[in-house]
Design an enzyme around this catalytic site. Structure first.
Site, PDB file in Angstrom:
ATOM      1  N   HIS A 109       3.474  -0.421  33.394  1.00  3.93           N
ATOM      2  CA  HIS A 109       4.031  -1.329  34.394  1.00  3.93           C
ATOM      3  C   HIS A 109       5.037  -2.280  33.794  1.00  3.93           C
ATOM      4  O   HIS A 109       5.041  -2.551  32.594  1.00  3.93           O
ATOM      5  CB  HIS A 109       2.940  -2.096  35.142  1.00  3.93           C
ATOM      6  CG  HIS A 109       2.277  -3.175  34.321  1.00  3.93           C
ATOM      7  ND1 HIS A 109       2.855  -4.403  34.098  1.00  3.93           N
ATOM      8  CD2 HIS A 109       1.098  -3.204  33.675  1.00  3.93           C
ATOM      9  CE1 HIS A 109       2.046  -5.130  33.351  1.00  3.93           C
ATOM     10  NE2 HIS A 109       0.975  -4.425  33.072  1.00  3.93           N
ATOM     11  N   ASP A 129      -4.789 -12.750  34.801  1.00  7.69           N
ATOM     12  CA  ASP A 129      -5.547 -11.657  35.419  1.00  7.69           C
ATOM     13  C   ASP A 129      -6.358 -10.866  34.397  1.00  7.69           C
ATOM     14  O   ASP A 129      -7.470 -10.447  34.674  1.00  7.69           O
ATOM     15  CB  ASP A 129      -4.592 -10.704  36.151  1.00  7.69           C
ATOM     16  CG  ASP A 129      -3.973 -11.392  37.346  1.00  7.69           C
ATOM     17  OD1 ASP A 129      -4.715 -11.752  38.265  1.00  7.69           O
ATOM     18  OD2 ASP A 129      -2.744 -11.603  37.348  1.00  7.69           O
ATOM     19  N   TYR A 162       5.933  -6.639  29.443  1.00 10.20           N
ATOM     20  CA  TYR A 162       7.067  -7.475  29.022  1.00 10.20           C
ATOM     21  C   TYR A 162       7.526  -7.092  27.610  1.00 10.20           C
ATOM     22  O   TYR A 162       8.303  -7.805  27.001  1.00 10.20           O
ATOM     23  CB  TYR A 162       6.690  -8.952  29.080  1.00 10.20           C
ATOM     24  CG  TYR A 162       6.432  -9.455  30.493  1.00 10.20           C
ATOM     25  CD1 TYR A 162       7.492  -9.653  31.379  1.00 10.20           C
ATOM     26  CD2 TYR A 162       5.147  -9.725  30.945  1.00 10.20           C
ATOM     27  CE1 TYR A 162       7.272 -10.104  32.677  1.00 10.20           C
ATOM     28  CE2 TYR A 162       4.917 -10.177  32.242  1.00 10.20           C
ATOM     29  CZ  TYR A 162       5.978 -10.361  33.096  1.00 10.20           C
ATOM     30  OH  TYR A 162       5.766 -10.805  34.376  1.00 10.20           O
ATOM     31  N   TYR A 165      11.369 -15.786  35.909  1.00 13.67           N
ATOM     32  CA  TYR A 165      10.716 -16.773  35.042  1.00 13.67           C
ATOM     33  C   TYR A 165      10.349 -16.156  33.710  1.00 13.67           C
ATOM     34  O   TYR A 165      10.052 -16.865  32.749  1.00 13.67           O
ATOM     35  CB  TYR A 165       9.478 -17.368  35.742  1.00 13.67           C
ATOM     36  CG  TYR A 165       8.163 -16.677  35.448  1.00 13.67           C
ATOM     37  CD1 TYR A 165       7.802 -15.513  36.117  1.00 13.67           C
ATOM     38  CD2 TYR A 165       7.281 -17.186  34.505  1.00 13.67           C
ATOM     39  CE1 TYR A 165       6.601 -14.880  35.845  1.00 13.67           C
ATOM     40  CE2 TYR A 165       6.073 -16.556  34.226  1.00 13.67           C
ATOM     41  CZ  TYR A 165       5.743 -15.398  34.903  1.00 13.67           C
ATOM     42  OH  TYR A 165       4.556 -14.763  34.617  1.00 13.67           O
ATOM     43  N   ARG A 166      10.432 -14.828  33.610  1.00 15.89           N
ATOM     44  CA  ARG A 166       9.970 -14.106  32.420  1.00 15.89           C
ATOM     45  C   ARG A 166      10.394 -12.665  32.614  1.00 15.89           C
ATOM     46  O   ARG A 166      10.443 -12.173  33.735  1.00 15.89           O
ATOM     47  CB  ARG A 166       8.458 -14.210  32.421  1.00 15.89           C
ATOM     48  CG  ARG A 166       7.702 -13.516  31.351  1.00 15.89           C
ATOM     49  CD  ARG A 166       6.227 -13.769  31.638  1.00 15.89           C
ATOM     50  NE  ARG A 166       5.359 -13.310  30.588  1.00 15.89           N
ATOM     51  CZ  ARG A 166       4.032 -13.410  30.631  1.00 15.89           C
ATOM     52  NH1 ARG A 166       3.449 -13.947  31.669  1.00 15.89           N
ATOM     53  NH2 ARG A 166       3.295 -12.989  29.644  1.00 15.89           N
TER      54      ARG A 166
END
Ligand code: ADP
Length: 607
Positions: free
Chosen positions: A447, A208, A148, A528-529
């Protein structure tokens, strides 16, 4: 990782390093680091092409002088210029200099310096300095928000305020109320280890990977996998430094002498906490959180479903069970491709061709694994003494088995190193490290998350799945799809794993993301993000009634941050100094992250 070393060094260990890995997980971190090391063809260090990234609106000399002034009050060691070659590091040794999982050129999301305040007054001092010199700040807690944006700022040349390095105390753990109060540098690992050390019968809900900060993850609306999986929902009380330097506390924290700051989140009057999550309205210096009492046992279970279309029936089966709390945790429904990727093996061990791994090839490999041929996998967990668990597990079994081809996998049939045991740990409140393994799927693995939300409804999920699948196929990306089961909604989390050493793959991934965001919004779904570079696009999909929400956010931004110094552009919220100057990156993307400068200081409100 460094260019000179011939083999990877040992990762930092907690508690010697506040951000380190607990000893019990060190073997996994060592394993993962060396796998990534061996699978990296990208240089470990990238020489700088553009020199120091000075923020828009200030000259280089003036900026360096201003930094010098700051280092005199904060201490030389606590103000570090970012002008060296860029090192990507990895999860446990992530960089504070740029986004290690870059999408654009790495020098687009680069900071100019990093500062390390050691106390709330020092945070206020940094904020006052930024207002004086009109320098953009970008606060992080630990900066492990990889996928992110990591520790990178949205505005090139911003000064990173690393809150965690020197402010990492667990201020309180209350075993009676089951609450805690933490500073920004407390990771999920750290809190868990401390609770174990003190012998308290309470759990930490963990994502996670447990190496991120509790505050950063919660402010980003992150999720974990116990019944306390909604971290924002579990927080109680913030302490915040505003962009103009004032310090305040939310909820019961505003009442001097109150002992209920961590037990009653609302206090009196408007609940102001919300405006500090996914925003750029303040710097959080403390946060309270509810913790889960040890339920007296838990049991993770695993079901597989044969056909891709079973997803519809599965989701419609899950909804009533989850809302009625028969299914108790934030479970995961995962596409079977992830099952082979999370083994940590490389993609080439399964398939050599280009484009997404074909269904038959995937099934051929799954057949050789303990779970066998399938398309969807459900990892859930039930809590409490055996008698209570059994009652609910029987109902779940009865309902799941109505789906033709459904299979319950007996955990005892799974080898000790099967991914199942990592999910079981996490859903049992024990932070782990296994999830990083899928990064090894491609060389130089990075990722990104495409994470739209929908009601827990089969018809919605099918639409989202179709969008993701078509776009992944179009851009030749394997689909790593997981649904996190909230109470009445699903977070669909598509992990787009890519070779960050390849500018072509990065471009393909960016186009795939932008198309999915756009397609999803046209069908009524929003993220959501999202990663820094997609925040403008996502924020502008929430545009009901002529962008009323963004207009409201901009009003708040201008009132709270008149000089626009705090994280400009974060979550698509641009301060007045930047607005109308082309900073937003829309659905077509572009080559630069920057706009055409900022409004000149003459009209600014220097504090
Ligand atoms: P983590 O290390 O927990 O994964 P980060 O520290 O990267 O999380 O935080 C995620 C994002 O949340 C950051 O990029 C930043 O925008 C915001 N954030 C994190 N900590 C703070 C804080 N203490 N105050 C304000 N915003 C923060």
């Amino acid at each position: 990782m460094s260019t000179s070393a011939t083999s990877p060094s040992t990762p930092p260990v907690y508690p010697a390093a506040y951000s380190g890995i607990p000893e019990r997980l060190l073997h996994k971190a060592v394993r993962e680091k060396s796998r990534l090391w061996e699978n990296q063809s990208k240089e470990f260090q990238t020489p700088r092409k553009r020199g120091l990234a000075v923020p828009a609106g200030i000259g280089r000399t003036e900026f360096v002088k201003a930094l010098d002034e700051l280092s005199q009050s904060l201490g030389k060691d606590h103000v570090v210029l970012n002008d060296q070659p860029l090192e990507d590091g990895w999860y446990m040794e992530h960089p504070n200099t740029h986004d290690a999982f870059m999408i654009m050129d790495e020098e687009e999301t680069v900071s100019s310096a990093c500062v390390y305040p050691g106390s709330v007054p020092e945070v206020q001092l940094v904020v006052a300095w930024a207002n004086k010199h009109l320098v953009p700040l970008y606060p992080i807690s630990m900066g492990r928000n990889l996928g992110y944006g990591g520790a990178a700022p949205r505005v090139r040349g911003s000064v990173i305020v690393d809150m965690g390095k020197r402010m990492n105390k667990i201020l309180d753990i209350n075993p009676d109320d089951c609450t805690c109060l933490v500073e920004p540098g407390v990771s999920f690992y750290a809190l868990y280890e401390e609770i174990q050390k003190r012998g308290y019968k309470i759990w930490v809900d963990t994502p996670d990977l447990g190496g991120g900060s509790i505050i950063g993850n919660t402010l980003e609306h992150g999720v974990g996998y116990t019944p306390y999986g909604d971290h924002w929902g579990a927080h109680s009380g913030l302490e915040v430094v505003l962009p103009t330097g004032e310090l305040f506390r939310t909820g019961m924290g505003a009442l001097p002498g109150s002992d209920a700051w961590q037990t009653f989140p609302y206090g009196f009057g408007p609940v102001s906490d919300g405006i500090f999550s996914q925003s750029n309205f303040g710097i959080v210096t403390k946060m309270g959180m509810a913790l889960m009492p040890d339920p007296g046992g838990c049991e993770t279970f695993l079901y597989t479903f044969q056909h891709e279309d079973d997803l519809l029936l599965l989701v419609d089966t899950v909804r009533p069970l989850r809302i009625a709390n028969i299914l108790e945790n934030v479970a995961q429904i995962r596409h079977a491709t992830i099952e082979i990727a999370v083994s940590g093996k490389r993609r080439t061990e399964f398939y050599d061709g280009t484009g997404p791994i074909p269904a038959e090839v995937l099934q051929g490999h799954l057949e050789k694994t303990p779970i066998g041929r399938c398309n969807w996998v459900y990892y859930g967990t039930q809590y409490g003494p055996e008698k209570i668990r059994k009652y609910k597990l029987d109902i779940i079994h009865q309902e799941f088995m109505k789906i033709p081809g459904a299979k319950r996998i007996d955990p005892q049939s799974l080898p000790k190193d099967h991914y199942f045991w990592s999910r079981a740990k996490i859903a049992g409140g024990q932070p782990d490290f296994e999830e990083l393994s899928y990064l090894n799927w491609v060389p130089n693995g990075g990722h990104l998350g495409f994470s739209p939300v929908s009601p827990t409804r089969g018809s919605d999920v099918l639409k989202l799945w179709k969008i993701a699948k078509e776009r992944h196929d179009q851009y030749g990306i394997d689909l790593f799809m997981t649904f996190c089961v909230g109470l009445r909604e699903l977070h669909m989390i598509n992990l787009v794993v890519y070779d960050r050493g390849s500018p072509e793959r990065r471009k393909a991934v960016e186009k795939c993301m932008r198309s999915m965001i756009d397609d999803a919004a046209k069908s009524g779904y929003g993220e959501y993000r999202t990663h820094l570079l997609f925040q403008d696009q996502v924020a502008r999909t929430y545009n009901w009634n002529d962008n009323a929400l963004m207009k409201f956010n901009e009003k708040l931004k201008d009132a709270l941050d008149p000089n626009g110094i705090l994280a400009p552009g974060r979550c698509g919220i641009w301060p007045e100094r930047y607005r109308g100057r082309g900073w937003e990156i829309g659905k077509d993307g572009r080559e630069t992250s920057e706009g055409q400068g900022v409004r000149p200081p003459a009209g600014s409100t220097r504090l």
